[in-house]
Design a protein around this motif. Structure first.
Motif, PDB file in Angstrom:
ATOM      1  N   PRO A 199       0.840  -1.214   0.000  1.00 25.38           N
ATOM      2  CA  PRO A 199       0.000   0.000   0.000  1.00 25.38           C
ATOM      3  C   PRO A 199       0.866   1.253   0.000  1.00 25.38           C
ATOM      4  O   PRO A 199       1.822   1.350   0.774  1.00 25.38           O
ATOM      5  CB  PRO A 199      -0.789  -0.123   1.305  1.00 25.38           C
ATOM      6  N   TYR A 200       0.535   2.174  -0.881  1.00 24.01           N
ATOM      7  CA  TYR A 200       1.318   3.391  -1.001  1.00 24.01           C
ATOM      8  C   TYR A 200       0.406   4.482  -1.545  1.00 24.01           C
ATOM      9  O   TYR A 200      -0.412   4.230  -2.423  1.00 24.01           O
ATOM     10  CB  TYR A 200       2.495   3.176  -1.952  1.00 24.01           C
ATOM     11  N   SER A 201       0.529   5.686  -1.010  1.00 23.75           N
ATOM     12  CA  SER A 201      -0.188   6.821  -1.588  1.00 23.75           C
ATOM     13  C   SER A 201       0.766   7.994  -1.609  1.00 23.75           C
ATOM     14  O   SER A 201       1.883   7.908  -1.079  1.00 23.75           O
ATOM     15  CB  SER A 201      -1.418   7.163  -0.750  1.00 23.75           C
ATOM     16  N   SER A 202       0.340   9.077  -2.227  1.00 30.45           N
ATOM     17  CA  SER A 202       1.242  10.216  -2.337  1.00 30.45           C
ATOM     18  C   SER A 202       1.535  10.820  -0.965  1.00 30.45           C
ATOM     19  O   SER A 202       2.436  11.634  -0.827  1.00 30.45           O
ATOM     20  CB  SER A 202       0.638  11.271  -3.259  1.00 30.45           C
ATOM     21  N   GLN A 203       0.780  10.384   0.068  1.00 31.93           N
ATOM     22  CA  GLN A 203       1.045  10.904   1.407  1.00 31.93           C
ATOM     23  C   GLN A 203       2.048  10.062   2.173  1.00 31.93           C
ATOM     24  O   GLN A 203       2.396  10.379   3.295  1.00 31.93           O
ATOM     25  CB  GLN A 203      -0.272  10.979   2.209  1.00 31.93           C
TER      26      GLN A 203
END
Lengths: 339, 404
Positions: free
Chosen positions: B77-81
């Motif tokens: 899981p990865y997001s720009s945050q």
């Protein structure tokens, strides 16, 4: 042991030419040439023409500085840089200034130890999509695949915009504008995003530009301007005031056509006289000749002329002045007084 | 006859460091070491002096700050945050993914091409020679680009699947080949799926056990049990039985066109495919040559003897030649695997988010921490390469000739 040899070699390689003399002006004069960083090719902003001569909006800034410092607008060595290499090139001293539609941001100005000396184009990030897609707003792009130039502020703006609007997208990072164009035209991405001016320039090179629309949303502020290394304020002043001279020249009606005549003798407008060195000697205050601004203006004309010639409405790129009009015309261009 | 006496103790003189062969080599090694240390010290102090002059410092605190950019292929899981560290970790996993996939595929390509290069069939032999010569003599960078451009240009865009009379359609209704990647159905796991998988694993173990038993029975009593059909039965029946008894806890999620792209299913992105395929086919050509060399290094007498014992050609290759050839093949194979891992750093060319693209590309650019990022990259590739070498060296010592 082997590892440390490696690291030593790396640090050595990184720092070849790392010691850039503090007095850039002296270096440029001694060399007789200005090393100016530009893009690898963006029509209208900086691209070599059929004869290999660089021309464009950013190139004109380089030429104006060369004319102001060396008296010769052609004494410029253009160094093409990518989004990735530009800052290293400037920090290491490979180039004296960078005029490569680079966005002025806080961290670049402070953390990266550069100084932005002004804004030569007020831009914003936009999207281009094929007309056939039927998209009219960037908010309709939920789930779209978007091509972005990597190593630019656009990458971060894009992430912010889609997150703020709670829609998803799939990024396709690409290295250069040419590559982005190719991917976009092949349909590997639904939309291509970069500065709106860049989109207009890119669209102008398409086979059928009318099949593509630039969406109305401008999702960020992109003040583009030339920058120099932090710490050499004398050199920063020269680049800053050369840019201001071009902007002021348009405001006062000094053009490449009448600059010779106006600078021959002092006229009625004291501001113009000071700018062109017929009254006071502003040039001496920044270590240049009295005719520095005259040379800069003669190189490619004033700001308005440069704009019209390279990216204005009469060119294939067809950008309106918009925010980039003089403050007297409702734009944001506002050169501080020359006195 | 042998009278040993202690050599007379000479007093040590400084000139002996150069004149005496006992000390000379040590002297020169010491000098070389001192020079090396001095050179490194000079470079490092130069680095720090220059960094200080430019008002920069070496700091890794940027790893903890927000990355701010999105990545198109993330295994975790990865997001720009997320942080830059996590972005780097996403890149590490992507690098490892493509490296492992390409190593497996390159080995398959290489072994097949290497064996076929020695085929008795003139056409097959020559075709394989052409493959090897073309692929290993053109830089891998060009192959990556060619394959990616062919993929994006030749395959239909997802929009071609739209409409009543689409220009392209999905294969078997579940596989979509587009210029953005290949979409395949993905398994959806519902409660109870563990039992199905456990049954499947147990039946595989059961097959192995059954075959061992039948071999043992053959050797002990000479009775030959059927092997093929019972194996097939053990493979399918228990798993299927449990699958339906548990109420079909594993189902498939089919990709379907939704909006701009296919949604659902599993997407294997075009960058991954291009990189994977280019690395495997390029390195496969080198491995083919290693395999050929290995096979030719096994003396002809071995295969002739096997033939004299009545073994068929396929079994001669599998049971006699290849096991011996492996000893010659593995050492150069290590360096090919290392090459694949290192060449995977060309990923950014096609927009594949490996460690060079995330940590060494976007993070480096957005934070401006070039030296730190490059040092981390070097450390990563060095570690991975050493681990691969270690694993294959262990394997190599397992298959090497045991001299008794």
């Amino acid at each position: 042991m082997k590892q440390s040899v490696f690291f030593g070699a790396l640090t050595g390689a990184v720092l070849v030419g790392g010691i850039a003399g503090a007095a850039t002006l002296d270096d440029v004069k001694a060399r007789g040439k200005l090393n100016c960083g530009v893009t690898t090719g963006l029509v209208g902003f900086a691209a070599p023409d059929a004869n290999g001569n660089w021309e464009g909006f950013d190139v004109a800034v380089c030429r104006a500085v060369a004319a102001a410092v060396l008296g010769d607008p052609n004494a410029v060595e253009f160094v093409p840089t990518t989004g990735k290499t530009r800052f290293t090139a400037l920090a290491s001293g490979e180039i004296d200034m960078l005029a490569r539609n680079t966005t002025w941001t806080f961290s670049r100005d402070t953390d990266l130890k550069f100084d932005f000396v002004g804004i030569n184009y007020y831009d914003g990030q936009g999207f281009i999509v094929p007309k056939a897609l039927g998209v009219t707003s960037a908010k309709d792009l939920d789930g779209a695949t978007v091509c972005i130039q990597t190593g630019t502020t656009t990458e971060l703006n894009l992430a912010d915009y889609f997150r703020a609007n709670n829609i998803s997208y799939e990024p396709v990072p690409i290295e250069t504008n040419a590559e982005g164009q190719q991917q976009y035209l092949a349909g590997a991405c639904d939309a291509y995003t970069t500065d709106a001016s860049g989109l207009a320039a890119t669209r102008a090179t398409f086979e059928t530009p009318s099949d593509h629309v630039i969406l109305p949303e401008i999702i960020s502020k992109e003040p583009l301007g030339p920058l120099v290394r932090h710490g050499d304020n004398d050199w920063g002043d020269i680049v800053m005031w050369t840019l201001n001279a071009l902007i002021a020249a348009e405001e006062y009606g000094v053009t490449s056509a009448n600059v010779e005549e106006l600078s021959a003798a002092a006229g009625d407008n004291p501001e113009v006289n000071r700018l062109l060195g017929t009254e006071d000697n502003l040039g001496a205050m920044i270590g240049l000749d009295a005719t520095w601004a005259k040379d800069a203006i003669a190189a490619g004309g004033n700001y308005g002329e440069i704009f019209e010639k390279n990216i204005g409405e009469s060119t294939p790129i067809g950008l309106a002045r918009g925010l980039n009009a003089q403050w007297t015309e409702g734009g944001l261009l506002y050169a501080p007084p020359f006195r | 006859m042998t009278t040993l006496s202690d050599p007379t103790q000479e007093s040590f003189r400084l000139s002996m460091l150069l004149n005496d062969t006992r000390y000379r080599s040590i002297t020169f090694q010491a000098i070389a070491l001192i020079l090396l240390v001095a050179a490194i010290w000079y470079l490092m102090s130069n680095l720090f002096a220059n960094l200080e002059e430019q008002g920069l410092n070496i700091s890794y605190s940027f790893l903890g700050s927000t990355a701010g950019y999105d990545i198109n292929q993330t295994l975790i899981p990865y997001s720009s945050q997320s942080t830059n560290l996590r972005a780097a970790f996403v890149g590490v996993l992507n690098t490892l993914l493509v490296a492992v996939l390409a190593c497996v595929m390159a080995t398959i390509f290489g072994v097949i091409a290497g064996v076929l290069r020695l085929s008795n069939n003139w056409l097959v032999r020559k075709l394989m020679a052409v493959y090897v010569e073309i692929f290993r003599n053109i830089p891998v960078l060009i192959w990556i680009l060619i394959i990616y451009f062919i993929m994006t240009a030749a395959m239909p865009a997802p929009s071609a699947f739209r409409g009543d009379e689409p220009a392209a359609s999905m294969i078997l209704g579940s596989f979509a080949f587009t210029n953005r990647g290949v979409y395949i159905p993905s398994p959806v796991l519902e409660p109870g799926w563990m039992i199905v998988v456990a049954t499947f694993v147990a039946s595989i173990i059961g097959i192995v056990a059954y075959r061992r038993y039948s071999t043992k029975l053959l050797y002990d009593t000479g009775r030959l049990l059927p092997r093929f059909w019972p194996s097939v039965a053990i493979f399918f029946i228990p798993t299927l039985l449990v699958f339906f008894l548990m109420g079909r806890p594993i189902s498939l999620d089919y990709p379907a066109l939704a909006g701009f792209n296919f949604r659902g299913g599993l997407q294997i992105g075009a960058p991954l495919i291009a990189l994977w395929f280019a690395l495997s086919i390029y390195t496969g050509a080198f491995i083919a040559e290693n395999v050929r060399a290995g096979i030719q290094a096994v003396s002809r007498g071995q295969s002739e003897a096997a033939a004299a014992l009545g073994l068929r050609p396929g079994r001669i290759m599998n049971l006699v030649v290849l096991p011996q050839a492996l000893r010659v093949i593995i050492p150069p194979l290590i360096s090919q695997y290392l090459n694949i891992t290192k060449n995977s750093s060309l990923a950014i060319l096609v927009g594949y988010a490996d460690i060079t693209a995330t940590l060494g590309g976007i993070t480096l650019n957005q934070t401006g921490r070039a030296i730190e990022c490059v040092l981390l990259l070097m450390l990563f590739y060095l570690t991975i390469s050493l681990i691969i070498s270690l694993i294959l060296n262990v394997y190599n010592s397992a298959v090497r000739l045991r001299e008794r």
